[in-house]
Structure formats: structure tokens, C-alpha cells
Motif scaffolding. Sequence first.
Motif: not given
Lengths: 344, 344
Positions: B66-67, B84-85, B88, B92, B97-98
Motif C-alpha cells: 500500500q505504498m 507531488i500534491d 498525494r 489519499d 502512502n507515498m
Amino acid sequence: MTGRRPKNGLREVAQLAGVSLATASRALSQPDRVSENVRKRIEEVCRQIDYVPNHTARGLSLKRSQMLGLIVPTTSNPLFAPTIDGVRMVLDEHGYNMVIDSAERDHVRELEMVRNLVAHGVDAIVTIMPTHLPELFDFVRKMNVPLVSAHHFSPGKSVPTVGYDNVAAITEMTDHILSLGHHRIAIFSGPGHTTPVIAERLEVIQARLAAAGLPPRPDWVIECDYEVAQMRRAARALIAPDDRPTAIICTGDQHAVSTLVEAQLLGLPVPEKLSVTGCNDVAIAELCNPQLTTQRLPYLELGQAACRLALDMLAGRDVPERTLLPHRMIIRGSTAAPTKGLSS
Amino acid sequence: MTGRRPKNGLREVAQLAGVSLATASRALSQPDRVSENVRKRIEEVCRQIDYVPNHTARGLSLKRSQMLGLIVPTTSNPLFAPTIDGVRMVLDEHGYNMVIDSAERDHVRELEMVRNLVAHGVDAIVTIMPTHLPELFDFVRKMNVPLVSAHHFSPGKSVPTVGYDNVAAITEMTDHILSLGHHRIAIFSGPGHTTPVIAERLEVIQARLAAAGLPPRPDWVIECDYEVAQMRRAARALIAPDDRPTAIICTGDQHAVSTLVEAQLLGLPVPEKLSVTGCNDVAIAELCNPQLTTQRLPYLELGQAACRLALDMLAGRDVPERTLLPHRMIIRGSTAAPTKGLSS
DNA sequence: CTTCCTTGTGAAACCGGTTACATTCTTTGC
DNA sequence: GCAAAGAATGTAACCGGTTTCACAAGGAAG
């Protein structure tokens, strides 16, 4: 490619090298505990089959993951980019990885993120949230996971904190304006309700102005979001009237630059007829005319220091409860004494 | 607290709830496969002892973590913040996860980072590096890990790529300047040797100007790093002489804004005597006077799309080799036709 | 030539979960 | 009333490494 590979990772390496799994493992993690001969053979096999170790398994066994969790208030505010960068720089030196989460400026979500990071097995956590839920402290203590808070000293933080002196920085800036002889001073601020750091600045400036004997001017205290059009509109409303301030103290550089732009459009010379101050010293503070008088705050250093502290805690070393990083006032062309006859 | 806890995670939960480990596991991951009764009891125990699952162990067993791994060229350039945003945001939604790595603009390091991320067990990788080492493609194919490249279409990329039309965007901008009637056009660029995207823009602009029949002016092609003082010095050198261009095409907004500031200091009115164009449409493009004519490039969308693609690949769905995201030219106040008598 | 100590290696337990398969207990159908 | 199907649970193998401990071989000491 003759037959099917066991594909069991290190087991395969061991088999191909004709040794046991344990020996293969040792050859990689403690090379001096195996014979020269065997080590070379294993290294060769690893290269041959392009062996990629499984850090997940390693982490399960060792109970450490070589990963550090970083929680930022938001990824969209570029202000935190240097801090992230600082963390990354230190992590790189130690061969650590970074998993990053955004708390969306929400305490509750921050706690969720911390739980999530711990569940994912990070070895330590750095958070840039300005304040935390009390439960957070209980949780990290119970889980015994090193956590350091970077950014803001707020009362009641029971974890090591690294920050700068927000109150001193903004006080210094206010005093700079006062000492230039300004009496007509406005405050142009970011939204205090979402950001304790901003709220604190706003409060400190107001208190300082009051202490200097200036009568309060509620219409000269503006809170405004970071959206460009909004900032420019608010700035214009502040400086367009004849009854305008001679100085505007901003809680962030964006607000200051917006003000500069509007002043220019109105033909209002800065700093002759209007002084403007920023805070943070982001890149645009130098990309405007005149350049901005502002406070350089140690965002990069915040990340570095916080990360070092976290790794120190992980190594069992004692760390100070508070680490204060220096800020520095940078006086550039956007501030000057008010023109005589206008200031009083 | 009566005795010592086994502290074996789920085993402890199982024991306290009086069920087997398997049942406890199922109660959490497949609630409908256990009886109502048991499920409630287990949930209660989890709450009681504040059970935190171990994703590392879970990951080892399930072979997924889950990454998602994200590789950026550098964390210090705020240009990638929106990307990046974007990643993310999508992550989410999916409870992912990052883990983020910086390749420091280096191909070799990028490959290292990819190996590192795979070793850490990320389920998929998004990289914003503009170009890649050929070995990278072999590696991800062999490891069977979904990787998507976001940012730049360069020839030979054998992984799904999402990007914008860099050539079209800068061509459009060059044509905009040409169609306004400019003949004296300079190029003010970021460093091409570190950034293929910039190099491409530089090349395209030059080709376009040559195609329009303009004689080459090597002294009007400036490459300059992103450091503010440097950019301003270079901009000044370009516009201070009487023999100056009537338009400056910049490959990035920072260079354009620097030029704007210097023009202002020299009393050179923009756009009347000098047109300036930017590229990227970062925040400062609106925080200057006049506001910048620029290309809005889909940085946020790049992150979102790349991340979706990566998750799609992970889910076994087919994804397109190329995903083209639209850019949009934003004409603001920094460009206009040249003043008569100066343009020719 | 024993005895003891190193040094190198292997067997097996373990980290904390998931899950295939076996088992037991209910239902349901005839 | 009994066989077969189904639901709930338990047993044990497994994911891919690390590490304790046992053991064998070789060298030094007595």
C-alpha cells in the motif's frame, strides 16, 4: 533460464552459491563473519541474478525499516518545501527513506497519520504541524516511537521540538517599522484561524502597536487567504483611500508582494509613501521591486535539525526538549521612514 | 496490566478475545467471514488495547505494501510541488502512502532510487524525471513493477508516460510574439544542460525564430541558473543597451519576472517597449506588474494522472502508452505589439 | 596426542501477519 | 431421521529475511 527458479530471493542466492540461507544472509549484512571465498561467490551470484533484497522482510525481522515518516500541514504550500528538503538531505546521508503524509492542517488527521506511519513501521517521525492533539503524545510514548515536532513552540508540547522564535521575529519587524517613525500602521495577514503561527504573529503585532501607544484601527487589520486575486483586492482596499497607512506589516511575503504590486499600479511609491514588510523570505521577496524587507526564517534548517534529532532519539541518544534556530531580519528596499508631514 | 503481555500483536488480540489467530485476522480483513458475535468481541479488544496493525508483516505476506514510490528530479524546485500534491490527492483516495525520493537530476541515481523503492516493496512507482536510463526499463519489466513516467515525452520511453506538449506550448508562445509583429526577439532561458525540458524549449524557440526568417543573434540567447541575483544581472545585461530586443521569450516564469523587475528599474515600460513571456504559470506570474503572459502547464494534473495510471497498472488494467494533458496559453499584460518605429 | 579455543557454517526459530485446508457444528433436503 | 451442503473456526504453512545456537574443522597450547 534452464528450469524454473525457486524465486525465493536470498534462498535462491544461497542455493546457487552452494551455501545455506544463513550464510548468504551473513555474507551481505556482516561480510567479515564469512570467509573471503564464500563472500565473493555470493556477491557474484547476487550480481548474476540481479538480486534485490526485500526490505519488508528485513524490516519485519529487525523491527526497523530505515524509513522516517514526515507529516506536513499541507503539500500545497511551497513554504514547507525547504523543510522537506532539509529532512531529505539528512536522511540521504543515513541511507534512510522518507514517507510523507499531509495532515491537511487538521489535528485529528495528524494523529491518524501518525498511527498510519507507525503501522507502516517507520522508525521515527517528524511533524511540521504547529500544534498537536494531546492524545498524540500519549500514543508516541506508548508506542515508543521517536517523534519530533518542527516549526512552532507551543505550550504543552511534550516531545522534542525544534523551531524559531516566532514572537521575537515579528516583534523585531514591528519595532523596525516603529523605530522608523511610522504611526499609521496596518496589518495585512494570512488567515489566523487555520494557522496558529499566523495567529500568533497577528496577535503580537497588535499588542506591540498598542504598547507603542497607537490607537487601534480595526479596519487596518486584514486577514486574507493566499489566493492571489483576493490578496491583491484586499491590498488595494487598504492603500487606495487617501486615509491610508504609511506602513503595512504583513505576516507573509505573498501578502507583502501583492501590496507592492498594487502600490505600483496606484502610483504610490514604495518606500517613500508606503513601507511594506514581509515574513519568511521566500524567493519572490527578491523578485519584486523594491525588494522586500523581511524575516529570513530557518525553514531548511528546521528540517535538518528535526531529522537529526529524530535519528538521535532512535539511536538512544538524549536530545534537548527545545532547539531554537536563529532567524535574521533582512532589511531591503521596501521600508523607510515616512515622508514628513504624512506620518503624523 | 496484571501480567506481562505477550505483545505479539494480533496474537494477543486473538488470545484476549478467546479465538484463534486466523479468526482474529479474518475479523479485521474480511469481517463478513466471521460471526457477528466474534467480530464485535475482537473489535472491542482492539479498542481496549489500542491495537496497531503491522503493515510490514501484512506486506510481507500479501506481497503488497500500500505504498507508492515517487521520484522527483529535485525537492528544492517548487515547480514540482503541485505534481507531488496531485499524486498525494489520488493516493489519499485509495488509502495509499507515498514514499518520496529525489534523484538530484541524475539518471544513475534515479535507477538506484528505483531499486531502492522496489527493495522497500512499493507497489508502483511514479517518476517525474524527464528522461531515464535504458536499464531502468529492463529493470522494471523484469521486476514486474508498474512504473509511470510523468512530465516529458522523450523518444524511447518504453513505459506509460503522461505529459504535456512541451513543443506545442513553447511554439505557441513564440508564434504569439511573432504574430504581434516583433522582430527583435531574445531568449532568456534556464540551464538547458541540466534539464532536457528546458533544452527542448530553447531549441524549439530558436528553430521557430529562424523559420520566421529572423537572423540569429547569439548574444540574445541567454542561459542562466535560477538564482535570483544571477537572473536579474543577466536580464539587465539584455535590456540595458540601446540595441535591445523588443520581446523576450523566457523558458520559465522566474526568468520572466526577473526581467520585469529590471525593466521597471530601468524605466522601460512593459509591454509598450518590451514584451516578456513566461512559462509554467506559477504563483508569481500573477504577483508581478504587469501580470505575465505565460503557458499554464498541467503540473497538478500530471501527478494525478500518473498516479491513477500507476494504480490502474497495479490492478492489471490496460493503460495507454501516452497520456497527453492540455496546456493553455494565458495572455496577460506583459505582451503587446512593438511600438512603431522600434520594431523594424 | 589430547584439550581448548577460534572460525566458518548450517538448522531452525522467529518477526506478525494471511490463507489454504481441515474440522466441527448447523442447516437444509429428501 | 439421515446425508449433504454450508457456515464458523482452528491448524499449520508461508512470505523473505535475521539470528541464536549447535556443530565441525583447524590451530595453538599443554
